[in-house]
Design a protein around this motif. Structure first.
Motif, PDB file in Angstrom:
ATOM      1  N   TYR A   5       0.855  -1.187   0.000  1.00  7.35           N
ATOM      2  CA  TYR A   5       0.000   0.000   0.000  1.00  7.35           C
ATOM      3  C   TYR A   5       0.885   1.228   0.000  1.00  7.35           C
ATOM      4  CZ  TYR A   5      -3.253   3.638   1.338  1.00  7.35           C
ATOM      5  OH  TYR A   5      -3.992   4.807   1.357  1.00  7.35           O
ATOM      6  N   ASP A  33      -3.120   5.309  -3.213  1.00  9.55           N
ATOM      7  CA  ASP A  33      -4.018   6.450  -3.073  1.00  9.55           C
ATOM      8  C   ASP A  33      -3.211   7.719  -3.248  1.00  9.55           C
ATOM      9  OD1 ASP A  33      -6.705   5.560  -2.465  1.00  9.55           O
ATOM     10  OD2 ASP A  33      -5.942   4.846  -0.535  1.00  9.55           O
ATOM     11  N   ILE A  41     -11.888   8.259   4.037  1.00  9.64           N
ATOM     12  CA  ILE A  41     -12.309   7.416   2.916  1.00  9.64           C
ATOM     13  C   ILE A  41     -11.232   7.446   1.844  1.00  9.64           C
ATOM     14  CG2 ILE A  41     -14.037   7.109   1.107  1.00  9.64           C
ATOM     15  CD1 ILE A  41     -16.045   8.421   3.049  1.00  9.64           C
ATOM     16  N   ARG A  42     -10.678   6.262   1.575  1.00 11.00           N
ATOM     17  CA  ARG A  42      -9.613   6.138   0.584  1.00 11.00           C
ATOM     18  C   ARG A  42      -9.921   4.956  -0.315  1.00 11.00           C
ATOM     19  NH1 ARG A  42      -4.553   6.412   4.545  1.00 11.00           N
ATOM     20  NH2 ARG A  42      -5.169   8.251   5.679  1.00 11.00           N
ATOM     21  N   PRO A  43     -10.130   5.211  -1.588  1.00 14.16           N
ATOM     22  CA  PRO A  43     -10.489   4.123  -2.509  1.00 14.16           C
ATOM     23  C   PRO A  43      -9.436   3.011  -2.576  1.00 14.16           C
ATOM     24  CG  PRO A  43     -10.780   6.269  -3.553  1.00 14.16           C
ATOM     25  CD  PRO A  43     -10.143   6.513  -2.233  1.00 14.16           C
ATOM     26  N   SER A  46      -9.499   0.968   0.643  1.00 20.36           N
ATOM     27  CA  SER A  46     -10.719   0.160   0.664  1.00 20.36           C
ATOM     28  C   SER A  46     -10.584  -1.047  -0.253  1.00 20.36           C
ATOM     29  CB  SER A  46     -11.929   1.000   0.234  1.00 20.36           C
ATOM     30  OG  SER A  46     -12.159   2.029   1.167  1.00 20.36           O
ATOM     31  N   LEU A  49      -8.404  -3.621   1.440  1.00 21.26           N
ATOM     32  CA  LEU A  49      -9.144  -4.379   2.454  1.00 21.26           C
ATOM     33  C   LEU A  49     -10.040  -5.432   1.812  1.00 21.26           C
ATOM     34  CD1 LEU A  49     -10.168  -1.612   5.032  1.00 21.26           C
ATOM     35  CD2 LEU A  49      -8.434  -3.390   5.316  1.00 21.26           C
ATOM     36  N   ASP A  50     -10.678  -5.085   0.699  1.00 20.22           N
ATOM     37  CA  ASP A  50     -11.534  -6.050  -0.009  1.00 20.22           C
ATOM     38  C   ASP A  50     -10.716  -7.225  -0.543  1.00 20.22           C
ATOM     39  OD1 ASP A  50     -13.759  -4.487   0.497  1.00 20.22           O
ATOM     40  OD2 ASP A  50     -13.752  -3.531  -1.484  1.00 20.22           O
ATOM     41  N   GLN A  79      -8.229  -2.460  11.191  1.00 14.21           N
ATOM     42  CA  GLN A  79      -9.015  -2.927  10.035  1.00 14.21           C
ATOM     43  C   GLN A  79      -8.295  -4.070   9.316  1.00 14.21           C
ATOM     44  OE1 GLN A  79     -10.665   0.278   7.494  1.00 14.21           O
ATOM     45  NE2 GLN A  79     -10.035   1.658   9.142  1.00 14.21           N
TER      46      GLN A  79
END
Length: 189
Positions: A5, A33, A41-43, A46, A49-50, A79
């Motif tokens: 990341y 990002d 909120i960070r695409p 996210s 995490l998915d 998370q």
């Protein structure tokens, strides 16, 4: 699987240094990002995490790439932990949640972050109380003075201005004018 990341704050900055380090560390996939560290909120995060599966290892160049504050970093680490994955920082060797030492360090950091939040809340409450004792006005200053408010209400009531015209003339939102009119109606009843 090692998953990277990276984050930079502005579009004129580049992910290149972080990506090169993560590729050298063996990351098979890297999420990114371009957004402030203060944003919740960070695409890219996210999507990471998915994508995470139990046993995966999230690799970052530095922990500050996760978030700007210690509280934010701890939140994001939690998370990742909920997905039964671990996290490793390439430039901060003590932070590696795959082993007990790294988990201990993160728990200590979490306790420090919680303590820091408590102190901030305490200072904020004390400051607000002092301001109230001094009869200081709290909150955002009004965009329209009391005299302007009276003039706007009279002009709209007499039909000289519409609410939209008043909003443009006084450089405020139409909603500000609507609230002003509602307050004046409630005050007169």
């Amino acid at each position: 699987m090692k998953i990277g990341y990276v984050r930079v704050s502005r579009s004129e900055q580049t992910h290149a240094l972080q990506v090169a380090a993560l590729e050298s560390a063996g990351c098979g996939r890297i999420f990114s990002d371009t957004i402030s560290g203060a944003r919740a909120i960070r695409p890219g995060f996210s999507a990471l995490l998915d994508h995470l599966r139990p046993g995966d290892e999230v690799v970052v160049w530095k922990m500050d790439r996760l978030a700007r504050s210690l509280v934010g970093v701890i939140s994001m680490i939690n998370q990742i932990a909920e997905k039964e994955a671990s996290i490793v920082s390439l430039t901060e060797p003590g932070i590696n949640t795959t082993g007990p030492h790294g988990k201990l360090i993160l728990h200590v950091l979490g306790a420090v972050a919680e303590y820091e939040l408590g102190l901030i809340r305490e200072r904020t409450r004390a400051g607000l109380e002092q301001a109230r004792l001094r009869n200081a006005k709290l909150g955002r200053p009004r965009k329209i003075s009391a005299g302007q408010s009276d003039m706007i209400v009279k002009s709209i009531t007499n039909g000289q201005l519409t609410q939209a015209e008043a909003a443009r003339r006084f450089e405020v939102s139409p909603m500000t004018i609507q609230r002003l009119m509602a307050r004046s109606t409630n005050a007169s009843t």
